[in-house]
Design a protein around this motif. Structure first.
Motif, PDB file in Angstrom:
ATOM      1  N   ALA A   1       0.819  -1.210   0.000  1.00  0.00           N
ATOM      2  CA  ALA A   1       0.000   0.000   0.000  1.00  0.00           C
ATOM      3  C   ALA A   1       0.853   1.261   0.000  1.00  0.00           C
ATOM      4  O   ALA A   1       0.358   2.352  -0.299  1.00  0.00           O
ATOM      5  CB  ALA A   1      -0.934   0.004   1.209  1.00  0.00           C
ATOM      6  N   HIS A   2       2.133   1.114   0.318  1.00  0.00           N
ATOM      7  CA  HIS A   2       3.050   2.254   0.296  1.00  0.00           C
ATOM      8  C   HIS A   2       3.701   2.445  -1.072  1.00  0.00           C
ATOM      9  O   HIS A   2       4.558   3.309  -1.237  1.00  0.00           O
ATOM     10  CB  HIS A   2       4.129   2.081   1.366  1.00  0.00           C
ATOM     11  N   ARG A   3       3.322   1.633  -2.048  1.00  0.00           N
ATOM     12  CA  ARG A   3       3.797   1.785  -3.421  1.00  0.00           C
ATOM     13  C   ARG A   3       2.633   2.260  -4.285  1.00  0.00           C
ATOM     14  O   ARG A   3       1.489   1.876  -4.065  1.00  0.00           O
ATOM     15  CB  ARG A   3       4.332   0.455  -3.962  1.00  0.00           C
ATOM     16  N   SER A   4       2.924   3.054  -5.277  1.00  0.00           N
ATOM     17  CA  SER A   4       1.870   3.523  -6.174  1.00  0.00           C
ATOM     18  C   SER A   4       1.415   2.388  -7.078  1.00  0.00           C
ATOM     19  O   SER A   4       2.147   1.414  -7.301  1.00  0.00           O
ATOM     20  CB  SER A   4       2.381   4.686  -7.036  1.00  0.00           C
ATOM     21  N   VAL A   5       0.194   2.507  -7.595  1.00  0.00           N
ATOM     22  CA  VAL A   5      -0.321   1.511  -8.530  1.00  0.00           C
ATOM     23  C   VAL A   5       0.608   1.400  -9.737  1.00  0.00           C
ATOM     24  O   VAL A   5       0.904   0.303 -10.223  1.00  0.00           O
ATOM     25  CB  VAL A   5      -1.746   1.873  -8.983  1.00  0.00           C
ATOM     26  N   GLU A   6       1.087   2.551 -10.204  1.00  0.00           N
ATOM     27  CA  GLU A   6       1.988   2.556 -11.366  1.00  0.00           C
ATOM     28  C   GLU A   6       3.267   1.770 -11.079  1.00  0.00           C
ATOM     29  O   GLU A   6       3.747   1.001 -11.916  1.00  0.00           O
ATOM     30  CB  GLU A   6       2.333   3.990 -11.760  1.00  0.00           C
ATOM     31  N   ALA A   7       3.826   1.954  -9.866  1.00  0.00           N
ATOM     32  CA  ALA A   7       5.052   1.249  -9.505  1.00  0.00           C
ATOM     33  C   ALA A   7       4.810  -0.249  -9.409  1.00  0.00           C
ATOM     34  O   ALA A   7       5.642  -1.058  -9.852  1.00  0.00           O
ATOM     35  CB  ALA A   7       5.587   1.781  -8.178  1.00  0.00           C
ATOM     36  N   LEU A   8       3.677  -0.648  -8.848  1.00  0.00           N
ATOM     37  CA  LEU A   8       3.360  -2.066  -8.737  1.00  0.00           C
ATOM     38  C   LEU A   8       3.169  -2.687 -10.114  1.00  0.00           C
ATOM     39  O   LEU A   8       3.662  -3.792 -10.384  1.00  0.00           O
ATOM     40  CB  LEU A   8       2.100  -2.261  -7.887  1.00  0.00           C
TER      41      LEU A   8
END
Length: 254
Positions: free
Chosen positions: A141-148
């Motif tokens: 949850a501490h990563r952006s959707v784009e990063a995931l």
């Protein structure tokens, strides 16, 4: 990192914690390596004088090796003290876990001698973050959707617990997005090993996640589930506040 280097580090991790030594089989199992690879590395370490055999042919490390979280202003001892206090006060295991690449990596594990279940996890233990239990959900949850979407295989996520099932990306993304990064996360049903974890994220002064602080217990039925969850939340949030206070007052030690 090369495959060879990562395997050697896995062996060093496995050897660095236990007092009294481990058998070669125990070291290899903790490192999660094929037997032939693990035994070969152990033989090379013995030849270099970094490992020797003690009583009952148990392997003893002749070196000091410790993973350390790098966070200016926060001493590792503060996290260790927080785990020790949680474990002693609640008769449970307490852990510090971080997201490392696609894996959850255990840095600190404090087990209580009277806790109801023994953990497989130990310092240096890793498992995939694709299992969307409480710790993975909170970390991701501490990563952006784009990063995931850029760095993870979005079709590889699955649920925790005995009845594990694969998740499509829409469902996995919704589970991660529903997480309150500043509150405690938990799974009452526990995982496939019968362990229930509660966790909070520790943030630095800029709001970046440093690590997760967890409480792990046997996933057994509870007489008063709401009261138990409230007590765990209060304990974890108190430790979280104490740890994070060092960034506003360096004299604080938690």
């Amino acid at each position: 990192m090369s495959g060879t280097s990562s395997r050697v580090i896995a062996i060093l991790d496995a050897l660095s914690t236990p007092e009294g030594g481990l058998t070669a089989q125990e070291v290899v199992e903790r490192a999660g390596l094929p037997a032939s690879t693990g035994y070969r590395i152990l033989t090379e370490l013995q030849e270099l004088g970094l490992v020797h055999r003690g009583a009952e042919r148990r392997l003893i490390a002749n070196f000091s090796f410790q993973r350390r979280l790098h966070c200016p202003g926060l001493e590792p001892e503060v996290l260790a003290q927080a785990c020790a206090k949680l474990s002693a006060d609640m008769t449970v295991a307490a852990e510090v876990v971080v997201l490392s690449g696609h894996n959850m990596l255990w840095h600190i594990v404090e087990q209580h001698p009277e806790q109801a279940i023994r953990l497989r996890a130990f310092p240096g233990f890793m498992r995939a973050a694709y299992e969307l239990d409480s710790i993975s959900r909170l970390a991701l949850a501490h990563r952006s959707v784009e990063a995931l979407e850029k760095s993870f295989d979005t079709g590889a996520f699955y649920t925790a617990g005995v009845d594990r099932r694969s998740l499509d990306w829409a469902e996995a993304r919704a589970m991660i997005a529903a997480v309150d990064r500043h509150d405690m996360q938990h799974d009452m049903m526990g995982n496939a090993k019968g362990i229930r974890r509660y966790c909070v994220a520790i943030h630095d002064a800029g709001g970046e996640m440093i690590c997760l602080l967890t409480v792990a217990e046997a996933a057994t039925p509870l007489r008063d589930e709401a009261a138990h969850v409230a007590n765990v939340r209060a304990q974890l949030m108190a430790r979280k506040s104490a740890i994070e206070s060092v960034f506003s007052d360096p004299a604080q030690t938690g």
